[in-house]
Design an enzyme around this catalytic site. Structure first.
Site, PDB file in Angstrom:
ATOM      1  N   HIS A  72       2.711  43.548  17.428  1.00 26.27           N
ATOM      2  CA  HIS A  72       2.481  43.790  15.811  1.00 26.27           C
ATOM      3  C   HIS A  72       1.011  43.151  15.436  1.00 26.27           C
ATOM      4  O   HIS A  72      -0.085  43.754  15.171  1.00 26.27           O
ATOM      5  CB  HIS A  72       3.482  43.601  14.964  1.00 26.27           C
ATOM      6  CG  HIS A  72       4.833  44.201  15.399  1.00 26.27           C
ATOM      7  ND1 HIS A  72       4.747  45.559  15.519  1.00 26.27           N
ATOM      8  CD2 HIS A  72       5.952  43.886  15.493  1.00 26.27           C
ATOM      9  CE1 HIS A  72       6.184  45.881  15.798  1.00 26.27           C
ATOM     10  NE2 HIS A  72       6.847  44.906  16.154  1.00 26.27           N
ATOM     11  N   ASP A  89       8.298  50.496  20.394  1.00 23.70           N
ATOM     12  CA  ASP A  89       8.988  49.639  19.934  1.00 23.70           C
ATOM     13  C   ASP A  89      10.418  50.175  19.342  1.00 23.70           C
ATOM     14  O   ASP A  89      11.572  50.232  20.178  1.00 23.70           O
ATOM     15  CB  ASP A  89       8.307  49.276  18.640  1.00 23.70           C
ATOM     16  CG  ASP A  89       8.989  48.020  17.826  1.00 23.70           C
ATOM     17  OD1 ASP A  89       9.936  47.361  18.508  1.00 23.70           O
ATOM     18  OD2 ASP A  89       8.464  47.894  16.779  1.00 23.70           O
TER      19      ASP A  89
HETATM   20 ZN   LIG Z   1       9.881  45.026  18.607  1.00 24.15          ZN
END
Ligand SMILES: [Zn+2]
Length: 448
Positions: A268, A319
């Site tokens: 991220h 993810d």
């Molecule tokens: Zn993750």
């Protein structure tokens, strides 16, 4: 030995026309101009290297499409996480395997040939270790074996509910380890990976909120030279909590307290100052971008322009696995930057194709982050994706990638992993069986 005629082939040095690619024993053994006299086993409009998916939580695939109803109060990452924990607590090893197999099959059909599984569902529903500590990792390895995808397993070290060593809460009991039990878990994971060709074992301290400074120092040596992945600066609350606990922002703290280098992947890295952004780029770490999930969870937008200006490496991951598509991840990345900066062709370099820069960047960064760098070249594993131009033979070279990513009018046709064809005509060869087991698991999980 198999030979594939590629009408267009992309290697690290660019596009080539009418090439016969030979592979044998899982490796690319030849790239030769088609003389017109060569025989071949199959033909492809376009052949490119497979894309790595550097960040997945396989079990969350069971939630895809089921977290899009608003409750009485505004939804956020944190309300989504509560739902996700509920699912995590309820899944049996068999259900996790069935869901992971469905997911990995979908990844292959999308053109991903390696997955980085950020694996944190370790213990049983009561938080007790299984007799084999690697039971759940074994289920992930079995799903990879069943589908044929390359696996980089990243067992997660998770110990706390928040900064300052806050005790884990009940929803996290399946994730928890001490550094000592984590070392034993890694050994068990190694045993489960042994039968898989080309598997890589790394480690993943979950996040700075889940791991103390002392624990981080204790587990890092266990990685030796293998990849290290960590979630970082995904949410503003996480940045605020880190500032309150340490006086530093998460990325700032990590760069000051850990030996971040090319082996690291920072997942991220959404909320960063310009200085943090430039310093990650300079560290050599890969930014693990998950553009669809980051949009789905309302995380924020990665600060791409200063990062790319300093040659920062990046890759893409799915993810939460809410949607599996190589082209859509890359498109979402680019469009987020456009919406943020009011520019077009934001990620591209001067006089370059945006699709080509995105594809090359995500492939190289993703492969490095997963400990499996391999160009499409003689001597590399035959991890290949054939794209079908769907009759549009006027689309050439970089415009193929631009069209696939931005227009979505080109399809993944075939996929080979280590020379084994697993997808044909856009369908995984074991789709029916895998899908049936997935259906059984989903009906058990959501029957009420
Ligand atoms: Zn993750």
């Amino acid at each position: 030995m198999q030979k594939i005629l590629a009408h267009a082939l992309l290697t690290d040095d660019g596009w080539h026309r009418d090439i016969v690619l030979s592979h044998d024993n899982g490796m690319i053994t030849g790239l030769e101009d088609d003389s017109g006299k060569q025989t071949y086993d199959c033909a492809a409009d376009v052949l490119v290297a497979g894309m790595p998916n550097l960040h997945s939580h396989a079990f969350q695939r069971a939630m895809a499409g089921f977290a899009e109803r608003r409750g009485a109060t505004p939804d956020s990452f944190w309300s989504w996480r509560k739902e996700m924990y509920r699912l995590a607590l309820s899944m049996t090893p068999q259900q996790v395997e069935a869901v992971a197999a469905q997911l990995y099959m979908e990844m292959l059909e999308a053109g991903f040939t390696r997955v980085g599984e950020f694996h944190y569902l370790h213990h049983d529903g009561n938080g007790r270790p299984y007799a084999d500590m690697g039971e759940m990792a074994g289920r992930i390895a079995a799903a990879a074996a069943q589908t044929g995808i390359n696996l980089t397993l990243l067992p997660v070290f998770y110990a706390h509910a928040g900064f300052g060593g806050k005790p884990a809460d009940d929803g996290q009991k399946r994730f928890i380890n001490t550094p000592e039990s984590f070392a034993r878990l890694l050994e068990a994971c190694q045993t489960h990976l042994a039968p898989l060709a080309n598997a890589v074992l790394g480690i993943a301290p979950h996040s700075l909120r889940a791991v103390t400074k002392e624990e981080l120092a204790a587990i890092l040596p266990l990685a030796k030279q293998a990849p290290v992945h960590i979630h970082i600066a995904e949410q503003i609350k996480e940045v605020e909590d880190c500032l309150a606990a340490t006086g530093q922002r998460p990325v700032e703290w990590l760069l000051d307290h850990a030996p971040v280098d090319e082996r690291w992947c920072l997942i991220h890295a959404t909320h960063m100052t310009e200085t943090e952004t430039v310093n990650i780029a300079k560290s050599g770490a890969v930014a693990g971008l998950c553009p669809i999930t980051e949009a789905n969870l309302g995380d924020g937008i990665f600060n791409a322009l200063p990062y790319l200006a300093h040659n920062g490496a990046y890759g893409i991951g799915s993810d939460s696995n809410v949607c599996i598509a190589v082209n859509e991840e890359l498109r979402q990345f680019e469009y987020s930057v456009r919406l943020d900066t009011h520019m077009r062709n934001a990620v591209a370099r001067p006089d370059s194709s945006n699709g080509r820069v995105l594809f090359d960047g995500a492939r190289a960064g993703g492969a490095r982050a997963l400990g499996a760098a391999s160009p499409l070249a003689v001597g590399s594993p035959a991890d290949l994706v054939a794209l079908n131009l769907q009759g549009q033979d006027w689309i050439r070279q970089d415009a193929i990638l631009d069209s696939w990513i931005f227009a979505g009018n080109i399809a993944v046709d075939s996929v080979w992993v280590a020379g084994r064809q697993v997808v044909h005509n856009g369908r995984h060869k074991a789709r029916d069986t895998i899908n049936r087991h997935f259906g059984t698991a989903m009906r058990q999980l959501f029957a009420s």
